[in-house]
Structures are given as C-alpha cells and as structure tokens.
Design an enzyme around this catalytic site. Structure first.
Site, mmCIF file in Angstrom:
data_model
loop_
_atom_site.group_PDB
_atom_site.id
_atom_site.type_symbol
_atom_site.label_atom_id
_atom_site.label_comp_id
_atom_site.label_asym_id
_atom_site.label_seq_id
_atom_site.Cartn_x
_atom_site.Cartn_y
_atom_site.Cartn_z
ATOM 1 N N ASP A 1 46.406 -5.349 71.184
ATOM 2 C CA ASP A 1 46.477 -4.399 70.080
ATOM 3 C C ASP A 1 45.258 -4.551 69.170
ATOM 4 O O ASP A 1 44.786 -5.664 68.928
ATOM 5 C CB ASP A 1 47.770 -4.650 69.289
ATOM 6 C CG ASP A 1 48.095 -3.520 68.328
ATOM 7 O OD1 ASP A 1 47.931 -2.361 68.708
ATOM 8 O OD2 ASP A 1 48.508 -3.818 67.197
ATOM 9 N N GLU B 1 43.484 -1.779 73.566
ATOM 10 C CA GLU B 1 43.939 -0.677 72.692
ATOM 11 C C GLU B 1 42.732 -0.261 71.852
ATOM 12 O O GLU B 1 42.404 -0.900 70.862
ATOM 13 C CB GLU B 1 45.109 -1.145 71.822
ATOM 14 C CG GLU B 1 45.742 -0.036 70.987
ATOM 15 C CD GLU B 1 45.050 0.160 69.645
ATOM 16 O OE1 GLU B 1 44.290 1.157 69.515
ATOM 17 O OE2 GLU B 1 45.239 -0.663 68.752
ATOM 18 N N ASP C 1 54.133 4.327 68.225
ATOM 19 C CA ASP C 1 53.821 4.788 66.870
ATOM 20 C C ASP C 1 53.823 6.309 66.750
ATOM 21 O O ASP C 1 53.676 6.834 65.636
ATOM 22 C CB ASP C 1 52.451 4.263 66.434
ATOM 23 C CG ASP C 1 52.485 2.786 66.051
ATOM 24 O OD1 ASP C 1 53.554 2.300 65.638
ATOM 25 O OD2 ASP C 1 51.443 2.126 66.169
#
Length: 528
Positions: A327, A374, A428
């Site tokens: 991430d 990511e 998200d």
C-alpha cells in the site's frame, strides 16, 4: 567460461517476463464472509469460498491486512497495534471446537445476540448483517479465555506451540508484552506508561516477564490459534490452486508494539512523540491534503541496520500469502513529511526515500519478489523507475478510467499494460453500481461511448467486469460486491469518514450457486 553477472534488479525483471499471465480473482476480506458468530472468520465459510473460487475457475483471492483491529481506532485493518500479529477476532469458534481447544458449550455461549442481529436491516452502509465489532470482541475474549484455561497446562510439551513461539519470537514476545502492558495501564498509549516500561528498561521487562508469565503466554497462545487456522486455510488454497494476495500498509500506527519495540526506526523526539507524520499533499480531491498521523521512518537508521525490520516484515507476509500488495508504494521513492504540530497536510514537504536500496536488499534476500505496487494517484518518474527496476506490477482501477483527459489517464482500458493488475474498484471505492449512479454525467457518457451502448445502473458492474476480464493486464481482480451487482449498501470503506466502515458482510444466500455461476461464466468468456 565467463558468465554474465545479473544484478538482483535484472534477475527480477527477467523473472517477471516469464510469469504466467491472464489470471483473475476476487477481492473479499475475511471479515466479510458469512458466519454465525458476528464476523467472517477462518472457519467453514472461508474454506467454502476457496472451493467456490477454484470450482469456478478463479485462481486468486485478495484480502485486506489481517492485523489486529480495535473499536478505539475505527476497526480499520490499516491501523493496528502490530504489523506482524494476527487478528484474533478472525479465529473460527467452530474450528476451535472441532480440534478440541474448546467445548461446543463454550462456542454457543452468547451467540444468540448474533442470530438476532442477523435479522436486522441496519448497519453502517445499510448492510443487513454488519459486523458488530464490540459484541464480537466480547464474545471472542470469553471464548479465547476458555481455550486458554482448557489448554494452558499442556503447552509446555506442545511441540507445535513451542515451535511457533520460537519461530516468531522476534515480534511475538514484544507484542505479548505490549498487549499485557496496554491492559495494565488502562489502554493508555505506550508513551503514557510508567517510564521504565515506556523506555523499555531491561530490569523492568525482566520483572514483567516473571510476574506476568501466564498473561504473556495467553497472548502468545491466541496468536498461535490464529496462525494455526490461517495456515490451514493457506494450505487448502494451495491444494485448490488458489493464490492468496495479502496487503501490507507502508506505515504503522504510533501506538503499536512495532514503534514501542523499535523507536529508533522512526522520527520521534526525546519523549517518543513523532516529530513528523505521514500523509499526502493537497490535491484536486482535498484542499488541505491528508494528514494520516503515522510516524514516518528514520530511513538512515533502517539503512544502518541493513533494513532488517523490513526484511522480517516482508518475509512474514510472504509466508502468509503468495503475493503481497504494498500500500502507498510511492512512499518508498519519496514521501510527504508533515511536522507533527501541523493540523493539516498543507505545510509538508517531499522527502526522498531509499527505495532502490531497500528493494535491492529484499532482492538479495528472496528468490522472488511477488509484490504488487499500489501506485494510484499522481505518480512521478522516480516511482515508475523503482517499480520498473524490480519488475513490479502496478494497479489500474476502472472506476478511475473515464474521468480527466484520456490521453493522460493511466486507468483508461486502452492504456493498460500487461505488467499490471486491473480492478473494477477497490475497498476504498463505492461498489461499481453505486459509483455509476453517482458518477458525473460526462464520465457515464464516456464509459457508454467506450463500450458502444447505453448502460443502466444495474448493468454497470457487468460492464466493468467485462472490461477488466478483457484487459491485457496479467491479473484482473473484482470486489465480490461487483460480481454480486450490489450497491452503496455494500460499501466497505469511505476514506476520510471515521465511523461506519469495514462492517459489510456477505450473506449465506449471496455465497450460493448464483455467485458460483457468475464467476464460472466470466472464466468461460475470458479464459482467465
């Protein structure tokens, strides 16, 4: 004969070119599985879902971080008291009883509340059966205490348990101490503990180990139960040909065992408060940016130690999953550093990070780096260079593909590249049906123009699924909500909203032949 020297970067780029391509799978966090105990867990539904994926020809299951969560910090799996520990809320009561760790009477105690809740219609995002974190925490606390009391006197001769404790001592011992001290000091942040414990005086820790031996072993035992069940599931997935994709947040929480045990790896002052915190700068979406509040790393200190903490962290996660998503990957090339006294992210600055050195170290340590970068948002040349140097795939999100200038939009389907992972949306994002209903008219029109026909809201998930499956990207992943065609009631997380997230759960009825049939149809159509 003179052999050409291959650097770690070259070796991984060559390895990346030979990997099989065109696989597909589902994004579903463990907590979102159906179960009779208030939260998805590592029990029968998890194994059923793995078999469902395999039977339908899907070969990837992606999930969110498995670290412990807390109702005090919004139940987010991205904010945890440990980067290594497992979330004991995910321990399956049924499997505990089947293996003799508890009695079925222990399992049944207090479950009526979950049966009653399952008939409700409320929930943070309108889910009919959301996770009730506080009730689950209370139930698991009692159940795991019963497991401990039933088994504690046998642990001294339990070779599997002792092997687990030895193999994980580098994080497990300090996590156990942190957990016990957290309870002793009424849940206060570790910086507010008595000085000998906050500053880890050796004599204080030695005394703690002696006085609280049973409590420390209880924490270790609960972690043993979690990892025992996790690796059972992992083995089952391997046998089925289903690869697991884990998730590693780049930053850790300040009030965590990681920072308490390794304060020198973070930018802290003499009182152990962060001097600088992480976030992202102001952009189109936020005039003040995002101030996450996590302490930033002292990369010089990590470098001097040979990045040993990061090597251990990556090794730990690659044992837990076949592939790991990193991430906020851009933070390994350069990160937004905000003075801790600032209330917003406006007055931060970009700071270079030693990503090349770190990944060179990882490349020398591991025979392969099955990582996903990511790389969403505004990505600069240094981030692209770091990703390319080690052959790491980036991410493409189709919900982002129909806004802005198509010539500059990396998510528009015709700009996808093979070395990437395409998603309809992420945890998200709103589910695709809800995204389409709320999208600006020009984005809906551009999507319709791209596919050549009008789209009704209920058709949008299928449209984006077909685009994802038809992408040149080597891996296509869809949240299970999109496969089921669900709307805003099934949203997992709304960024920047503190409450009401992470609670959505799939119902047993949704995980039936209808889901299997849709997954199998996608496999037949697109050969993934």
């Amino acid at each position: 004969m003179i052999r050409a020297h291959h650097s770690p970067r070259t070796r991984f780029k060559e390895h990346a070119m030979t990997r099989p391509v065109r696989a597909s799978g589902i994004l579903l966090h463990i907590t979102s599985l159906p179960s009779a105990f208030g939260i998805g867990d590592l029990g029968p539904a998890a194994h059923t879902f793995a078999r469902l994926l395999a039977g339908a020809g899907q070969t990837v299951w992606q999930f969110l971080p498995l670290a412990p969560t807390s109702t005090f910090i919004g139940n987010s799996p991205y904010s945890s008291p440990s980067a290594f520990a497992g979330n004991t809320l995910l321990i399956s009561p049924e499997r505990l009883a089947e293996e003799g760790f508890v009695s079925w009477a222990d399992v049944d105690a207090g479950v009526e509340q979950f049966r009653e809740a399952s008939h409700g219609s409320g929930g943070p995002h309108g889910s009919g059966n959301p996770v009730r974190f506080e009730a689950v925490e209370a139930h698991r606390r009692v159940l795991l205490r019963a497991a401990w009391e039933r088994n504690r006197h046998q642990l001294a001769t339990d070779t599997a348990y002792l092997r687990f404790c030895r193999g994980n001592a580098h994080w497990l011992d300090d996590y156990a101490r942190f957990t016990v001290l957290k309870e002793r000091f009424g849940g206060a942040a570790w910086t507010a503990w008595d000085e000998p414990f906050a500053r880890r005086h050796p004599d204080a820790l030695t005394l703690l180990d002696a006085q609280e031996a049973a409590a420390l072993d209880h924490v270790r035992f609960c972690q043993y139960l979690f990892f025992r069940q996790w690796y059972d599931l992992r083995a089952a997935c391997t046998d089925l040909g289903v690869r697991l994709v884990g998730d590693v947040p780049i930053y850790v929480t300040h009030d965590s065992a990681d920072v308490w045990a390794n304060p020198g790896y973070f930018r802290l002052d003499a009182d152990f408060a962060p001097t600088h915190v992480a976030g992202v700068p102001p952009d189109y979406f936020s005039a003040t940016g995002q101030r996450w509040g996590n302490p930033v790393y002292d990369w010089d200190a990590l470098r001097r130690d040979g990045f040993a903490w990061w090597v251990r962290r990556v090794a730990h996660n690659l044992r837990m999953a076949d592939i790991v998503r990193l991430d906020h990957f851009r933070g390994f090339a350069g990160y937004w550093e905000i003075p801790a006294a600032e209330e917003t992210a406006i007055n931060g600055r970009w700071v270079d990070a030693p990503g090349m050195e770190l990944f060179d170290t990882l490349a020398r340590r591991f025979t392969a780096l099955p990582l996903i970068a990511e790389d969403l948002g505004v990505i600069t040349a240094d981030v692209r260079e770091l990703k390319a140097a080690f052959g790491l795939p980036g991410m493409k999100v189709l919900q982002f593909g129909f806004g802005g200038d198509p010539a500059d939009n990396p998510d528009v389907p015709f700009r996808h590249d093979v070395r990437s992972v395409v998603y309809t949306g992420t945890h998200d994002n709103a589910p695709t049906r809800a995204w389409f209903e709320a999208a600006p008219a020009h984005e809906r029109a551009r999507l319709e123009e791209y596919v050549g026909h009008a789209i009704a809201p209920h058709e949008a998930p299928g449209v984006l699924l077909r685009l994802a499956m038809g992408s040149v990207a080597e891996l296509a992943v869809a949240p299970v909500q999109d496969v089921l065609g669900l709307g805003t009631e099934a949203r997992m997380n709304t960024p920047s909203v503190a409450a009401g997230n992470w609670a959505w759960r799939m119902t047993p009825e949704q995980m039936d032949a209808g889901l299997y049939a849709e997954l199998a149809r996608l496999t037949r159509l697109f050969g993934r």
